[in-house]
Design a protein around this motif. Structure first.
Motif, PDB file in Angstrom:
ATOM      1  N   LYS A 196      18.283  26.308  -3.688  1.00 16.54           N
ATOM      2  CA  LYS A 196      17.103  25.587  -3.199  1.00 16.54           C
ATOM      3  C   LYS A 196      17.252  24.092  -3.446  1.00 16.54           C
ATOM      4  N   GLU A 197      16.690  23.319  -2.531  1.00 14.19           N
ATOM      5  CA  GLU A 197      16.760  21.874  -2.660  1.00 14.19           C
ATOM      6  C   GLU A 197      15.390  21.283  -2.329  1.00 14.19           C
ATOM      7  N   LEU A 198      14.931  20.329  -3.131  1.00 18.91           N
ATOM      8  CA  LEU A 198      13.591  19.749  -3.009  1.00 18.91           C
ATOM      9  C   LEU A 198      12.539  20.850  -3.142  1.00 18.91           C
ATOM     10  N   PHE A 199      11.402  20.750  -2.420  1.00 18.31           N
ATOM     11  CA  PHE A 199      10.363  21.741  -2.677  1.00 18.31           C
ATOM     12  C   PHE A 199      10.440  22.941  -1.732  1.00 18.31           C
ATOM     13  N   LEU A 225       8.954  26.995  -1.566  1.00 20.57           N
ATOM     14  CA  LEU A 225       7.961  27.871  -2.194  1.00 20.57           C
ATOM     15  C   LEU A 225       8.654  28.877  -3.123  1.00 20.57           C
ATOM     16  N   GLU A 259      10.316  31.990  -1.632  1.00 20.76           N
ATOM     17  CA  GLU A 259      11.214  31.835  -0.492  1.00 20.76           C
ATOM     18  C   GLU A 259      12.673  31.952  -0.910  1.00 20.76           C
ATOM     19  N   ALA A 277       5.837  32.404  12.130  1.00 20.96           N
ATOM     20  CA  ALA A 277       5.959  31.621  10.891  1.00 20.96           C
ATOM     21  C   ALA A 277       7.232  30.779  10.895  1.00 20.96           C
ATOM     22  N   LYS A 290       4.943  19.370  15.088  1.00 24.40           N
ATOM     23  CA  LYS A 290       4.964  19.160  13.638  1.00 24.40           C
ATOM     24  C   LYS A 290       6.296  19.539  12.988  1.00 24.40           C
ATOM     25  N   GLN A 327      16.417  29.995   8.307  1.00 28.31           N
ATOM     26  CA  GLN A 327      15.945  30.085   6.920  1.00 28.31           C
ATOM     27  C   GLN A 327      16.461  28.924   6.080  1.00 28.31           C
ATOM     28  N   LEU A 374       9.089  26.864   4.319  1.00 23.90           N
ATOM     29  CA  LEU A 374       7.821  26.939   5.053  1.00 23.90           C
ATOM     30  C   LEU A 374       6.938  25.743   4.735  1.00 23.90           C
ATOM     31  N   SER A 375       7.223  25.090   3.594  1.00 18.84           N
ATOM     32  CA  SER A 375       6.449  23.912   3.211  1.00 18.84           C
ATOM     33  C   SER A 375       6.897  22.682   3.997  1.00 18.84           C
ATOM     34  N   PHE A 376       7.984  22.808   4.746  1.00 20.27           N
ATOM     35  CA  PHE A 376       8.617  21.703   5.484  1.00 20.27           C
ATOM     36  C   PHE A 376       9.023  20.567   4.540  1.00 20.27           C
ATOM     37  N   SER A 377       9.125  20.857   3.245  1.00 24.59           N
ATOM     38  CA  SER A 377       9.466  19.800   2.286  1.00 24.59           C
ATOM     39  C   SER A 377      10.758  20.089   1.536  1.00 24.59           C
ATOM     40  N   ARG A 410       6.398  11.108  -1.688  1.00 24.88           N
ATOM     41  CA  ARG A 410       5.657  12.328  -1.943  1.00 24.88           C
ATOM     42  C   ARG A 410       6.545  13.315  -2.689  1.00 24.88           C
ATOM     43  N   VAL A 431       6.635  17.239  -4.523  1.00 32.14           N
ATOM     44  CA  VAL A 431       5.947  18.520  -4.719  1.00 32.14           C
ATOM     45  C   VAL A 431       6.848  19.401  -5.566  1.00 32.14           C
ATOM     46  N   LEU A 480      13.183  19.012  -8.601  1.00 36.49           N
ATOM     47  CA  LEU A 480      13.646  18.814  -7.211  1.00 36.49           C
ATOM     48  C   LEU A 480      14.680  19.853  -6.769  1.00 36.49           C
ATOM     49  N   GLY A 481      14.742  20.961  -7.462  1.00 36.68           N
ATOM     50  CA  GLY A 481      15.671  22.009  -7.066  1.00 36.68           C
ATOM     51  C   GLY A 481      17.016  21.867  -7.755  1.00 36.68           C
ATOM     52  N   MET A 502       9.347  37.617   6.332  1.00 37.01           N
ATOM     53  CA  MET A 502       9.676  36.599   7.324  1.00 37.01           C
ATOM     54  C   MET A 502       8.440  36.193   8.125  1.00 37.01           C
ATOM     55  N   ALA A 503       7.540  37.146   8.350  1.00 35.67           N
ATOM     56  CA  ALA A 503       6.399  36.887   9.234  1.00 35.67           C
ATOM     57  C   ALA A 503       5.282  36.117   8.541  1.00 35.67           C
ATOM     58  N   PRO A 521       3.435  33.171   7.084  1.00 31.80           N
ATOM     59  CA  PRO A 521       3.613  31.718   7.141  1.00 31.80           C
ATOM     60  C   PRO A 521       3.364  31.033   5.802  1.00 31.80           C
ATOM     61  N   LYS A 540      -2.874  26.189   6.825  1.00 32.79           N
ATOM     62  CA  LYS A 540      -2.147  26.490   8.070  1.00 32.79           C
ATOM     63  C   LYS A 540      -2.956  27.264   9.107  1.00 32.79           C
ATOM     64  N   PHE A 580      -1.625  28.765  12.700  1.00 30.01           N
ATOM     65  CA  PHE A 580      -0.963  30.039  12.978  1.00 30.01           C
ATOM     66  C   PHE A 580      -1.941  31.106  13.458  1.00 30.01           C
ATOM     67  N   ARG A 590       0.852  22.252   2.621  1.00 29.16           N
ATOM     68  CA  ARG A 590       1.240  23.191   3.667  1.00 29.16           C
ATOM     69  C   ARG A 590       1.675  24.507   3.059  1.00 29.16           C
TER      70      ARG A 590
END
Lengths: 427, 258
Positions: free
Chosen positions: A16-19, A21, A24, A204, A302, A368, A372-375, B88, B90, B107-108, B171-172, B174, B239, B242, B258
């Motif tokens: 994982k990299e950055l944020f 969930l 995920e 999703a 988006k 994948q 999902l956070s797009f971050s 930003r 998170v 940051l992972g 997967m489904a 969101p 969200k 969706f 999000r």
């Protein structure tokens, strides 16, 4: 990548990299890349065989029969990656027992079985004469060995008691093959188009969700199927030529066996026509894929920010170099430039198959690659050397097993329904 | 009577009889109750009250047997930090099961931890998350065997004895609410502590929250104080694009979440 006793499914190969969930991971890995790849080959091989049976493209006669048998050999393998991927593989049968019809996957059993029956019956009609002749030849032999006896009874069972090989009966077989092949085309397209629907309907996932997905999948399926059939056909023909030259096999010693020159001319002709069809479908597939990408870039919804980073930066090499340049443009040039030879076409087909595999990879793994956070982003590191059952089935060797199985099945199947029939036994 | 007449009359009788029969079917009390049940569970999260202690995650993992060593969780807390120079950040280290004890941002695996100058922080807040128990859940729609389903009182559950572990529901979703259970090897998710709420108890997370940032209610009961907040105050959902109609409502939801 974290390795500890309580590793969650997917954690082993996800970085994982950055944020991203907490829940995920790359849950759908190499086997789900293999699934549309293998189903695509099945569907594509069948479509190629139908070109002769339905549309009467006579030049494809030999490769058509070859594709039909190969398509049947590929069939059980379309299911294999799914079973290998399930967390509860022994419950896989529940899909058939209690199908939940709002799910795209639930129809798999039904579509798959329908398609299997169509291909199996088509093969039966195509090879009934061969079954009858084999039974009769063996029955006429006075000094049958135990194995020959076994073979005779086996083929007798395969005829299902329909021993009539008069011209009218064979004509009826022929008509049945044509009808089944016609019916088979939409079913084959459905089998694969709906594999595309499985991905395309996941709202999703920003990369997957597009109504074009089933159509893109069908076109690339036909491309990969034709390419694989051409490749395998060339390989088997080369082996046959090699054997014919040296009289190495039982059939090659026969007086009626085709000569090297005959084999050569048949090969050249079949490949020329088949590769034209390959080109048409490649143009269709590429057009749709590029259309999808342009549309995303133009509308800039988006998700485009993160998709752009994945498509144009992180996965650039996989998408534009490996999939499009090596897997599409290069083979396209190899086939359209003047002076096309069998060798050049063969190299092109290898590249095309690789390109389609990369397309599946970029869809499944690429979808994948972002959170999902797009971050944040996720990187997939495919397990190579298996250390346990999990890293085998979801790793390199699991994929190789899936890839190799159809060839093993084809070898056995070829003993029963030979892909290359002598002229007098064929339709 | 001629055969043709017999057939005609038969069709008329069947058509005539089917009308009152279908009317009877319409007033089946069970179906009516299922369509308008007296209980419909909903969740309310006040992001202003959350301090990121992670007690909710701890309580959830303990109550629902999700191993602490496993890096998945039915509920988690996210930290959002905005700097004055418009950056930003998170994070949610280990789903915040031990709370946010570090000022550094996770940051992972690639980048490690990032120090942020406290004077540069513009705004910062915590957002607890869990399954939204959507009105129209995409996860139950895609389950090929019907192992995950929505109860009449609005809770999305998984049948562990029937799940085949295909991962389609994961997967489904969101919201990333689902995962594979590390020891059961089936899809797992928040159940709104169904085993507790159906006995009149609070969920483990609501019970553990020291600041009442998490609340539950029966949204059909308009006299319930939490329901009143959802109905009368300005609340948002995650969200909504969706179209899943989430049943977890947020007070003070920022557009960046999000």
């Amino acid at each position: 990548m974290v390795e500890h006793a309580m590793a969650v499914h997917g954690e082993l190969w996800t970085v994982k990299e950055l944020f991203v969930l907490p829940n995920e991971y790359i849950y759908w890995s190499i086997q789900i890349v293999m699934y549309p790849f293998m189903t695509g080959l099945v569907a594509g091989a069948f479509v190629l065989s139908s070109l002769y049976h339905v549309f009467g493209v006579k030049q494809l006669k030999e490769i058509a029969r070859f594709s039909l048998v190969f398509s049947f050999a590929l069939l059980p393998v379309a299911m294999m990656p799914l079973l290998l991927h399930l967390q509860q593989p022994f419950r896989g049968i529940n899909v058939m027992m209690t199908p939940h019809f709002t799910s795209a996957i639930s129809a798999f059993g039904i579509v798959f079985m329908t398609y299997s029956f169509i291909v199996a019956s088509e093969i039966w009609f195509e090879y009934r004469k061969h079954f009858v002749l084999t039974t009769q030849t063996l029955a006429a032999q006075t000094d049958r060995s135990g194995f020959d006896n076994l073979r005779m009874y086996f083929f007798k069972v395969l005829t299902l008691g329909a021993m009539d090989i008069s011209n009218e009966a064979i004509q009826k077989d022929h008509n049945a093959v044509k009808k089944l092949a016609t019916l088979g085309i939409p079913v084959a397209c459905f089998l694969h188009g709906y594999a595309g629907f499985i991905f395309g309907s996941v709202k999703a996932n920003a990369l997957w969700m597009t109504p074009l997905m089933p159509v893109i999948f069908i076109c690339s399926a036909v491309v990969s199927g034709i390419a694989l059939c051409i490749l395998c056909y060339v390989v088997t023909m080369e082996i046959r030529k090699f054997m014919a030259k040296r009289k190495m096999s039982r059939w090659a010693k026969d007086t009626s066996a085709p000569t090297v020159e005959q084999l050569q001319s048949a090969e050249t002709q079949e490949i020329a026509i088949a590769s034209n069809y390959l080109l048409y479908f490649m143009i269709a597939a590429l057009t749709l894929e590029i259309l999808d990408m342009i549309f995303r870039g133009y509308t800039q919804v988006k998700s485009w920010d993160i998709l752009r980073e994945v498509i144009l930066e992180r996965d650039f090499n996989k998408i534009f170099i490996m999939q499009y340049a090596i897997g599409n443009v290069l083979p396209f040039l190899l086939m359209v430039l003047p002076g096309r030879t069998v060798r050049r076409t063969t190299i092109a087909t290898v590249l095309v198959i690789f390109g389609v595999f990369m397309m599946r990879w970029n869809v499944v793994i690429g979808g994948q690659a972002f959170s999902l956070s797009f971050s944040g982003f996720m990187h997939y590191h495919m397990p190579f050397l298996p250390t346990n059952w999990e890293t085998f089935r979801e790793g390199f060797f699991g994929a190789v097993t899936v890839m190799a199985t159809p060839f093993v099945i084809f070898w056995f199947l070829n003993k029963i329904v030979p892909a290359f029939l002598k002229e007098d036994e064929a339709h | 009577m001629k055969r043709r007449d017999f057939m005609k009359k038969t069709i008329v009788v069947i058509a005539g009889a089917s009308v009152p029969l279908s009317a009877l079917d319409l007033i089946d009390p069970k179906e009516v109750l299922a369509a308008n049940p007296e209980i419909h569970w909903a969740f309310l999260i006040d992001t202003y009250k959350c301090v990121g202690c992670g007690f909710c995650v701890k309580a959830c993992k303990t109550e629902n047997d999700i191993p602490f060593e496993a890096n998945v969780s039915r509920t988690w807390v996210e930290r959002y930090v905005y700097t004055k120079d418009d950056r930003r950040y998170v994070d949610s280290p280990q789903a915040a099961q031990y709370g946010f004890t570090e000022a550094k941002i996770d940051l992972g695996e690639h980048f490690g931890f990032q120090e942020i100058d406290p004077d540069n922080v513009g705004k910062a807040f915590f957002v607890p998350k869990l399954c939204n128990h959507c009105e129209t859940p995409p996860c139950t729609q895609v389950c090929p065997v019907g192992a995950t389903y929505k109860t009449d009182d609005g809770v999305v559950l998984v049948d562990r004895s029937w799940c085949i572990g295909c991962g389609y529901c994961i997967m489904a979703c969101p919201f990333g609410a689902r995962f594979f259970h590390p020891t059961e090897h089936v899809a797992d998710k928040c159940t709104f502590c169904y085993h507790r709420i159906t006995k009149g108890l609070e969920t483990a997370c609501v019970n553990a929250c020291p600041f009442s940032a998490r609340k539950m209610c029966n949204i059909r009961d308009i006299n319930d104080p939490v329901t009143k907040i959802i109905l009368n105050e300005r609340v948002g959902v995650l969200k909504d694009e969706f179209g899943t109609r989430p049943q977890a409502f947020y007070i003070g939801l920022a557009s960046e979440v999000r």
